[in-house]
Design a protein around this motif. Sequence first.
Motif, PDB file in Angstrom:
ATOM      1  N   HIS A 435       0.855  -1.177   0.000  1.00 25.24           N
ATOM      2  CA  HIS A 435       0.000   0.000   0.000  1.00 25.24           C
ATOM      3  C   HIS A 435       0.900   1.238   0.000  1.00 25.24           C
ATOM      4  N   PRO A 436       0.444   2.331  -0.607  1.00 22.58           N
ATOM      5  CA  PRO A 436       1.211   3.575  -0.489  1.00 22.58           C
ATOM      6  C   PRO A 436       1.332   3.978   0.970  1.00 22.58           C
ATOM      7  N   CYS A 437       2.485   4.494   1.332  1.00 22.38           N
ATOM      8  CA  CYS A 437       2.705   4.906   2.718  1.00 22.38           C
ATOM      9  C   CYS A 437       3.033   6.391   2.753  1.00 22.38           C
ATOM     10  N   PRO A 438       2.147   7.237   3.270  1.00 28.77           N
ATOM     11  CA  PRO A 438       2.460   8.657   3.394  1.00 28.77           C
ATOM     12  C   PRO A 438       3.721   8.867   4.228  1.00 28.77           C
ATOM     13  N   LEU A 439       4.547   9.776   3.778  1.00 28.73           N
ATOM     14  CA  LEU A 439       5.790  10.045   4.493  1.00 28.73           C
ATOM     15  C   LEU A 439       5.517  10.391   5.947  1.00 28.73           C
ATOM     16  N   ALA A 440       4.486  11.207   6.217  1.00 27.39           N
ATOM     17  CA  ALA A 440       4.204  11.605   7.597  1.00 27.39           C
ATOM     18  C   ALA A 440       3.905  10.403   8.480  1.00 27.39           C
ATOM     19  N   THR A 441       3.242   9.395   7.923  1.00 28.89           N
ATOM     20  CA  THR A 441       2.954   8.178   8.693  1.00 28.89           C
ATOM     21  C   THR A 441       4.247   7.475   9.077  1.00 28.89           C
ATOM     22  N   PHE A 442       5.148   7.348   8.120  1.00 28.99           N
ATOM     23  CA  PHE A 442       6.435   6.709   8.390  1.00 28.99           C
ATOM     24  C   PHE A 442       7.257   7.525   9.387  1.00 28.99           C
ATOM     25  N   LEU A 443       7.309   8.840   9.214  1.00 27.22           N
ATOM     26  CA  LEU A 443       8.113   9.671  10.114  1.00 27.22           C
ATOM     27  C   LEU A 443       7.651   9.523  11.557  1.00 27.22           C
ATOM     28  N   ALA A 444       6.353   9.504  11.767  1.00 25.52           N
ATOM     29  CA  ALA A 444       5.832   9.389  13.127  1.00 25.52           C
ATOM     30  C   ALA A 444       6.189   8.047  13.742  1.00 25.52           C
ATOM     31  N   ALA A 445       6.043   6.963  12.957  1.00 26.04           N
ATOM     32  CA  ALA A 445       6.345   5.630  13.484  1.00 26.04           C
ATOM     33  C   ALA A 445       7.838   5.458  13.710  1.00 26.04           C
ATOM     34  N   ALA A 446       8.646   5.920  12.756  1.00 21.71           N
ATOM     35  CA  ALA A 446      10.097   5.739  12.867  1.00 21.71           C
ATOM     36  C   ALA A 446      10.673   6.543  14.019  1.00 21.71           C
ATOM     37  N   ALA A 447      10.130   7.717  14.286  1.00 23.55           N
ATOM     38  CA  ALA A 447      10.657   8.544  15.376  1.00 23.55           C
ATOM     39  C   ALA A 447      10.540   7.848  16.720  1.00 23.55           C
ATOM     40  N   HIS A 448       9.547   6.979  16.882  1.00 25.52           N
ATOM     41  CA  HIS A 448       9.393   6.246  18.139  1.00 25.52           C
ATOM     42  C   HIS A 448      10.510   5.226  18.347  1.00 25.52           C
ATOM     43  N   SER A 449      11.238   4.907  17.283  1.00 27.09           N
ATOM     44  CA  SER A 449      12.340   3.950  17.402  1.00 27.09           C
ATOM     45  C   SER A 449      13.618   4.589  17.914  1.00 27.09           C
ATOM     46  N   ILE A 450      13.659   5.900  17.953  1.00 25.65           N
ATOM     47  CA  ILE A 450      14.868   6.643  18.291  1.00 25.65           C
ATOM     48  C   ILE A 450      14.994   6.815  19.799  1.00 25.65           C
ATOM     49  N   ASP A 451      16.203   6.640  20.309  1.00 25.07           N
ATOM     50  CA  ASP A 451      16.512   6.962  21.700  1.00 25.07           C
ATOM     51  C   ASP A 451      17.210   8.318  21.701  1.00 25.07           C
ATOM     52  N   PRO A 452      16.564   9.385  22.198  1.00 24.94           N
ATOM     53  CA  PRO A 452      17.181  10.726  22.159  1.00 24.94           C
ATOM     54  C   PRO A 452      18.514  10.801  22.878  1.00 24.94           C
ATOM     55  N   ALA A 453      18.773   9.887  23.806  1.00 23.24           N
ATOM     56  CA  ALA A 453      20.050   9.913  24.525  1.00 23.24           C
ATOM     57  C   ALA A 453      21.222   9.603  23.607  1.00 23.24           C
ATOM     58  N   PHE A 454      20.939   9.015  22.433  1.00 19.63           N
ATOM     59  CA  PHE A 454      22.002   8.657  21.505  1.00 19.63           C
ATOM     60  C   PHE A 454      21.896   9.454  20.199  1.00 19.63           C
ATOM     61  N   VAL A 455      21.361  10.665  20.269  1.00 19.26           N
ATOM     62  CA  VAL A 455      21.229  11.510  19.088  1.00 19.26           C
ATOM     63  C   VAL A 455      22.136  12.726  19.228  1.00 19.26           C
ATOM     64  N   LYS A 456      22.962  12.944  18.224  1.00 15.96           N
ATOM     65  CA  LYS A 456      23.722  14.195  18.120  1.00 15.96           C
ATOM     66  C   LYS A 456      22.962  15.079  17.141  1.00 15.96           C
ATOM     67  N   PRO A 457      22.284  16.122  17.620  1.00 18.03           N
ATOM     68  CA  PRO A 457      21.368  16.864  16.750  1.00 18.03           C
ATOM     69  C   PRO A 457      22.028  17.508  15.546  1.00 18.03           C
ATOM     70  N   ASP A 458      23.267  17.978  15.714  1.00 19.09           N
ATOM     71  CA  ASP A 458      23.942  18.669  14.620  1.00 19.09           C
ATOM     72  C   ASP A 458      24.942  17.751  13.946  1.00 19.09           C
ATOM     73  N   LEU A 459      25.108  17.924  12.650  1.00 20.85           N
ATOM     74  CA  LEU A 459      26.171  17.226  11.950  1.00 20.85           C
ATOM     75  C   LEU A 459      27.523  17.771  12.396  1.00 20.85           C
ATOM     76  N   VAL A 460      28.553  16.941  12.324  1.00 19.30           N
ATOM     77  CA  VAL A 460      29.905  17.396  12.665  1.00 19.30           C
ATOM     78  C   VAL A 460      30.400  18.333  11.583  1.00 19.30           C
ATOM     79  N   PRO A 461      31.405  19.168  11.872  1.00 14.87           N
ATOM     80  CA  PRO A 461      32.000  20.000  10.819  1.00 14.87           C
ATOM     81  C   PRO A 461      32.532  19.113   9.692  1.00 14.87           C
ATOM     82  N   LEU A 462      32.272  19.542   8.453  1.00 18.70           N
ATOM     83  CA  LEU A 462      32.625  18.725   7.289  1.00 18.70           C
ATOM     84  C   LEU A 462      33.682  19.417   6.442  1.00 18.70           C
ATOM     85  N   THR A 463      34.368  18.642   5.652  1.00 17.36           N
ATOM     86  CA  THR A 463      35.352  19.156   4.711  1.00 17.36           C
ATOM     87  C   THR A 463      35.292  18.291   3.462  1.00 17.36           C
TER      88      THR A 463
END
Length: 466
Positions: A435-463
Amino acid sequence: MSMRLLAAFLLLVTLAAPAQTKKPANKPTPTAQPAELKFVLILSRHGIRPPLQPTSTLNQYSAQPWPEWEVPLGELTPHGTLAMQQMGQYLRQRYVEDGLFPPGGCLAPGELYLYADTDHRNIDSTRATFDGFAPNCDHIDVDIMAPNTSGIRDPLFVAVPGTFAPPPAAPSEAALRAELRPTPEFALSARGNPELNELARILAPDSAHQPAKPILNQPVSFSPGTYGVAAHGPLPTASNLIEDLELEYIDAKPLTQVGWGRLGDTGEAANDALLRLLPLHVKAFALGLRTPLYAKAQGSSLLSHILATLKSAEDVRLAEEEGDTSDNKLSGFMQPGTIGPIGAKLVYLSGHDSNIFTLAGLLGLHWRADSRTDDTPPDSQLAFELWQRPSHTGYDIRIVFRAQTLQQLRSAETLSLENPPAEVELTPTGCLAHHPCPLATFLAAAAHSIDPAFVKPDLVPLTLAP
């Protein structure tokens, strides 16, 4: 990602979720107007490399010495370069067919964004892929983490250890033991994995001449490991050895050198032997990467950035359709932590099998490709595609696992729409199969899989990669 930011993100994507219909986003009926592909993010494993362990270590497990390779440990091989170029050529054809890119020529600046882990094999694999994707074009930039003096790896690809400490020992061991049913002694030994006996015969066919460390004699135990507590025993020991045999085969080495000629005297026989043995590698690898506790620690940060990138891609393109085309206006639709620039059509991340495993564990994704379940050979990919159906404002998400077969890798054969790699469409988290899956549906479900204690919100400096 703080708990407050996570809660706000969940509320946003939940309220934005449109109703599902029953027609697959990319497979319209013959009379229907086709959906349009708007954006792709690919997480890829690098190409074929030698073993990561020196031969002096590997030789402890075999009666004969392991072969030497023509490049340093862990680097992309010349044959691996050819195979990556073939995948790049296929990707261009695939996404031309889907309407994302023109059939020939170089891409406009900003349409393509490449980001690799700092290992040479990742940088070289990325360049080889896009040499095939856009041949005869100017040098395509590859972003990597800027050098640092701390020795910490890029947390997008290697979050633990370094940026985050591994989970505590007690819950780590408990999580492993819960996976090793009925007992670790059974699940990690030849009693629970009879194919280990075949591997033991390949490593040492003569019972009178055994290696220093026969794999079947390895004791079952637990000790601190890279991601927390690691299990030891015949199965974990066999895992790397099986992958090293696979690497010999897909690097097109003569069959007399692949497993000392004991993997099979024909290509078909050797291929079949690997298909019997590789499930052991997958099983052992999954213990440290698919197990939820470990997957959250290693994969939460990567997944959070991928979700932000997908959301930004949808918001920016919808704003463009409404006439908001200036970069100043569009930048306001970019989520914090988005990977790549405004307007990129393809974001390509060159990581490792561990990254694919942890995301698959977090998102509950499984596949069977080339007669193997959940395997991640060199150059395998998870592709996150955003499609727009006619008369629908939001986008649908489609996730595809893609990998060359063992034979395709060994021969570096030409890939095309007529001779594609193995591709399996997966069911996104929170969605219904076929079935087609709206992106918003996936984003909401996938976000529940994340542990915020292991998230670095910003990307590291890149080169730019050298």
